[in-house]
Scaffold this motif. Structure first.
Motif, PDB file in Angstrom:
ATOM      1  N   PRO E 124     -55.755  19.751  -9.029  1.00  0.00           N
ATOM      2  CA  PRO E 124     -57.291  19.385  -8.462  1.00  0.00           C
ATOM      3  C   PRO E 124     -57.170  18.346  -7.556  1.00  0.00           C
ATOM      4  O   PRO E 124     -57.799  18.384  -6.374  1.00  0.00           O
ATOM      5  CB  PRO E 124     -58.208  19.093  -9.527  1.00  0.00           C
ATOM      6  CG  PRO E 124     -57.719  19.747 -10.908  1.00  0.00           C
ATOM      7  CD  PRO E 124     -56.001  19.546 -10.616  1.00  0.00           C
ATOM      8  N   LEU E 127     -55.635  19.617  -4.442  1.00  0.00           N
ATOM      9  CA  LEU E 127     -56.468  20.658  -3.688  1.00  0.00           C
ATOM     10  C   LEU E 127     -57.656  19.858  -2.975  1.00  0.00           C
ATOM     11  O   LEU E 127     -58.121  20.506  -2.094  1.00  0.00           O
ATOM     12  CB  LEU E 127     -57.332  21.686  -4.916  1.00  0.00           C
ATOM     13  CG  LEU E 127     -56.176  22.480  -5.346  1.00  0.00           C
ATOM     14  CD1 LEU E 127     -57.101  23.331  -6.287  1.00  0.00           C
ATOM     15  CD2 LEU E 127     -55.412  23.433  -4.567  1.00  0.00           C
ATOM     16  N   ARG E 128     -58.239  18.878  -3.646  1.00  0.00           N
ATOM     17  CA  ARG E 128     -59.291  18.162  -2.940  1.00  0.00           C
ATOM     18  C   ARG E 128     -58.429  17.679  -1.634  1.00  0.00           C
ATOM     19  O   ARG E 128     -59.244  17.628  -0.303  1.00  0.00           O
ATOM     20  CB  ARG E 128     -59.598  16.927  -3.737  1.00  0.00           C
ATOM     21  CG  ARG E 128     -60.716  17.507  -4.691  1.00  0.00           C
ATOM     22  CD  ARG E 128     -61.632  16.222  -5.279  1.00  0.00           C
ATOM     23  NE  ARG E 128     -60.690  15.379  -5.914  1.00  0.00           N
ATOM     24  CZ  ARG E 128     -60.176  15.392  -7.460  1.00  0.00           C
ATOM     25  NH1 ARG E 128     -60.718  16.334  -8.003  1.00  0.00           N
ATOM     26  NH2 ARG E 128     -59.483  14.272  -8.044  1.00  0.00           N
ATOM     27  N   GLY E 131     -58.181  20.147   0.901  1.00  0.00           N
ATOM     28  CA  GLY E 131     -59.403  20.620   1.691  1.00  0.00           C
ATOM     29  C   GLY E 131     -59.890  19.637   2.711  1.00  0.00           C
ATOM     30  O   GLY E 131     -60.199  19.919   3.770  1.00  0.00           O
ATOM     31  N   ALA E 132     -59.518  18.486   2.538  1.00  0.00           N
ATOM     32  CA  ALA E 132     -59.961  17.309   3.346  1.00  0.00           C
ATOM     33  C   ALA E 132     -59.311  17.366   4.368  1.00  0.00           C
ATOM     34  O   ALA E 132     -59.569  17.108   5.554  1.00  0.00           O
ATOM     35  CB  ALA E 132     -59.838  15.922   2.633  1.00  0.00           C
ATOM     36  N   GLY E 134     -58.317  20.209   5.523  1.00  0.00           N
ATOM     37  CA  GLY E 134     -58.675  21.597   6.242  1.00  0.00           C
ATOM     38  C   GLY E 134     -57.731  22.606   6.434  1.00  0.00           C
ATOM     39  O   GLY E 134     -57.547  23.261   7.278  1.00  0.00           O
ATOM     40  N   GLN E 136     -56.579  24.531   3.883  1.00  0.00           N
ATOM     41  CA  GLN E 136     -56.507  25.317   2.362  1.00  0.00           C
ATOM     42  C   GLN E 136     -55.705  26.900   2.736  1.00  0.00           C
ATOM     43  O   GLN E 136     -55.065  27.497   2.017  1.00  0.00           O
ATOM     44  CB  GLN E 136     -57.741  25.738   2.036  1.00  0.00           C
ATOM     45  CG  GLN E 136     -58.546  24.544   1.802  1.00  0.00           C
ATOM     46  CD  GLN E 136     -59.652  24.065   2.684  1.00  0.00           C
ATOM     47  OE1 GLN E 136     -59.149  24.233   3.904  1.00  0.00           O
ATOM     48  NE2 GLN E 136     -60.926  24.020   2.446  1.00  0.00           N
TER      49      GLN E 136
END
Lengths: 228, 228, 228, 228, 228, 228
Positions: E124, E127-128, E131-132, E134, E136
């Motif tokens: 996780p 994944l954060r 995501g931050a 950009g 993904q």
């Protein structure tokens, strides 16, 4: 308890059993405000397709209009949120949908959410909603119980199948939080959490939890009249 | 012309003038198949909110059911595509929506599309649809004409305002293809293209263009019965 | 049939057999306009890499230039769409690619599309194109047949393998619409649909279906001359 | 300095002046490895369209093949990266493109990057590449200098206009790092940084900086032969 | 070698063995600049949770401040990049993180990257970060070794398990480039590449490779003082 | 009121005035549970950079540990959510952050949210968080008040500037719901809503509203011990 709070939870299908299940789900929140659950008498027994879902919208709008005066907020209690934005157009009071609220809640409980759907045919509908919400990258997977009517009435079989689908969402799809993709099955939430070791969001609870505090905050979804 | 082609284009609002506008828009495609435009007699004069849009769905489903036997395909001719997925649930025949088709067409004509909306209140609805379609990154902008009823009946003023909004979409938002976010205004398409120098998609034309060839291809949207 | 319609479909590889397969694929659409299929005599036998694909572009541009005067629209018939944007730069007439058109068509037939690729090496190329189109969130999966040349010439084996790969895309990846990731195999479309119960898009059909109606609509991709 | 390092930087256009500009740009990195800049003698004077860009690919592949034996890595020095993936298919040695490298570098220097393009017609090409890279959400904006040939030869005017466009990217679009969307203008980098107060990435520098350390790391882009 | 280059690589955990592993990893790059590896004496033995990672940040900031004067650039050598943006706030010199650099490098080596994590609890966090960043849509999958401490000390078992996890990332998730999601295991990189046939990125190498050339380029991450 | 409810709201900065502002903000929710606001005595006066934010994390973790036994839930009351995931690692009780909660709330109140930041330097931090949450496509814009300390102490000037920034977010960026990007300014919420006609989310209210109902629901963020 805020005396003036009257949160109306509308079940768009006509099943009183489902409405009772919703009522049981949100009972732990009753200390926070008065919650009144309504059944849509004109709705289908259950909602399985977009056609069925959409056809309940005028009925839901009419039900909401009938109680508009005494209501302080509304929840539409069908996963898929039929009529959510339409009711937001009709009333200036807060309107929450159980799918949207469950997802917003899940996003604070894990990094990737999994949805336990009842039927495989619901999945494209869910994906359209999740796309409209712009949160696809947080979706781990959406898997269906795919149980027949008889099996769904057998609580043991249903729970066993929910655990199995939840495990697939965790192990195969990478979910670390689960959402029950239906109303009226809250009694399986704690057993699921215990069996699977991840948080499980019951969508009616999520929506009522998000709706109740909006009244003391006077946080209406529509401040002025943007349509004038 | 394929003799057995009967494409039904359903206007979900009750305005015969809009239906005539749709008919005029798709006239250049009549050599490719028979196109029959229907007006929803129970619909509102115009569709301005999600509530109004959703309330036409049961009516559109009923209209489509009436002509199901002779129809070979359907188009729902309201930007916002109310009932698109519901009608896809109801019939096994091809169903296209003018918003979805306009966007799919625009994606082949430019890198970033701009939408000329009639009313600002429609924009959140458009954004939800575009999100559900998963094509937000191709959207340059969505801007409203924001004209009153009187001004909209003045073709000169409307065209002038469309050009102005189109220019903003190109110059401020970076659009290189435009979509007319409404049915019944096809007569402004060519003047807009000439004034602005980018392709302009008229959504009824886009939907009928995508629907007509599906019949000889026998390309139904629903092959088996996925609900059985 | 519009007498002035001359849609040129260019096969960038040099295989006449593939061109014949394309011709057969689009035959059902011949009632809607004259379709002329060309083979690129300088192309490779088949296109398996980005290097091979890119090297066909100058050849395709030259072929298109030769027929520019009599053409009313173009289709580039290689999955991967080599030269699509280059030809759009060269001519003001409509240019469609079979990959782009297949995907835009699939987006109107299901929520998540799966691609049946011939070779695994094509998949990164597909992903780059799908990213450039901005529709990754609608992609369920892309899986390769991975058959040797001999097996690909055995129609029975090829069809069997296509069904198997299609089933994986549906069951493992969640696709509800499939795209055949190659030109010249249209004869497998209906058997695939029947075996799998979801719509299957043949890309040459999709591109020709999108190209033909553009002529009567005078919907060119380039209105003015944006390079001047 | 690694004696065996021979990094070939290929300028796909035929302008020796641009090649000299590239050479000057990467001179500060010469202590890290031998850098040899080649001009594509068959290329256009400048690359302004996708058609022009694509037509250089076979030429770039041929140039690279000629030096394959002595090369240890390649850079394609045209913003837009024509032939990047094709050359990666042709050789097992590291291949970097100046657009891709500039963007990857910018992503480590700010949250949202802005691109200073030469011509407005390049912007859709950039957007397709950025989409294929999957980094659209990091793009603040892409704005063109839009200067005529004469003005581009006036260093003062060019620099002034670059600062103006850079300021728009920062103030209107929210960029906090800028990329020069062209090869051969490295001399403007430091003045731009000073004038605007944000990092500015010169793409040839970025690509050579990423390419040089790959040799001692033996980090080839293609380990086995994935096409076999 | 640039005499004035002093790249400080900070290992946020207190394990000297890990620091030695980092040193070994980046040894092939020492011809390009002086690389000094520091251990955070106050850090935990290993970093397994966000809480542990975040608690090292003040320590890393203090370590970096101590060497600020002689440093020309910094690398934070913990996958997860704790303190990356904080250190970028504290110093005007280039700061790279091994996770960010590994991902930017991988994006130039394949279309979809897979991460080999040590522990499932790290996923996780990854994944954060992804995501931050950009990116993904470029992630194929993130899978954990899930080995106990004893097994991790057994090089043979560790390598065998890395190959197995790498194979799953390639075959089940579609990765065509892999990232080692930890510092200090560079010795497994080449065996992994050989066993799996795809490029494997060692993150300390990736960060040092991106950091070293920034000095001669004077490419600081913070040009002016944007906080003044 | 649930007697056993003790929601701890931790202000990571050392400003008692801000803590009082938070207390005032959440006062309307006190009928739903006991809310205890703590100030971090070791924090900076205000948090303006990632470095400052990150350095409060060990302090916040220590503060939370001190009250762990009597706490039933936690809120971290600094926009940017420093330590949110670290505290979720440390405790099995619900932990909400005001930024995350404000965004989840805004997503149920409009289609595109705008953030009113205090300082421009906060915006990249916000964008990283929004990226990590995967909701970038719902962000309309993030604009800073950019007021000096003196002006921020002038309530009239601050409110006037907030309205101005809010109007820009609505009119230039397309926001239809606003988020106040700071703690302690709740008194401006209703005036902003009245002036601008869109819902405005005060983030402390949003987080407390999401935290309070989790206790009766026993909806902990961590069910089992996933680290064991």
């Amino acid at each position: 308890m805020d005396e003036k709070q009257n949160l109306y939870v509308i079940n768009p299908n006509s099943s009183e059993a489902v409405t009772l299940g919703i009522q049981a789900a949100v009972a732990p929140l009753e200390s926070m405000g008065r919650i009144i659950c309504l059944t849509n008498p004109l709705g289908p027994k259950g909602i399985e397709s977009q056609a069925q879902a959409d056809q309940t919208i005028p009925q839901t709008l009419a039900l909401a209009a009938q109680v508009e005066e005494q209501a302080t907020a509304f929840v539409i209690a069908c996963f898929g949120d039929p009529g959510l934005h339409a009711l937001r157009d009709q009333t200036a009071k807060p309107v929450l949908g159980i799918q949207e609220s469950a997802i917003m809640t899940a996003l604070t409980l894990g990094q990737r959410f999994g949805i336990i759907a009842i039927l495989p045919t619901s999945i494209p509908r869910h994906l359209r909603s999740i796309g409209a919400m712009g949160v696809q990258s947080r979706l781990a997977g959406d898997r269906a119980l795919n149980l027949g009517v008889a099996d769904l009435q057998d609580a043991g079989k249903t729970q066993e199948r929910m655990i199995q689908v939840g495990r697939d969402l965790i192990e195969k799809d990478g979910a670390d939080v689960l959402i029950m993709g239906c109303a009226g099955m809250a009694r399986f939430r704690l057993p699921l959490e215990e069996a699977l070791g991840v948080p499980v969001v019951e969508p009616c609870q999520a929506a009522v939890a998000m709706a109740l505090p909006r009244i003391p905050l006077k946080q209406y979804h529509k401040v002025g009249d943007r349509h004038a």
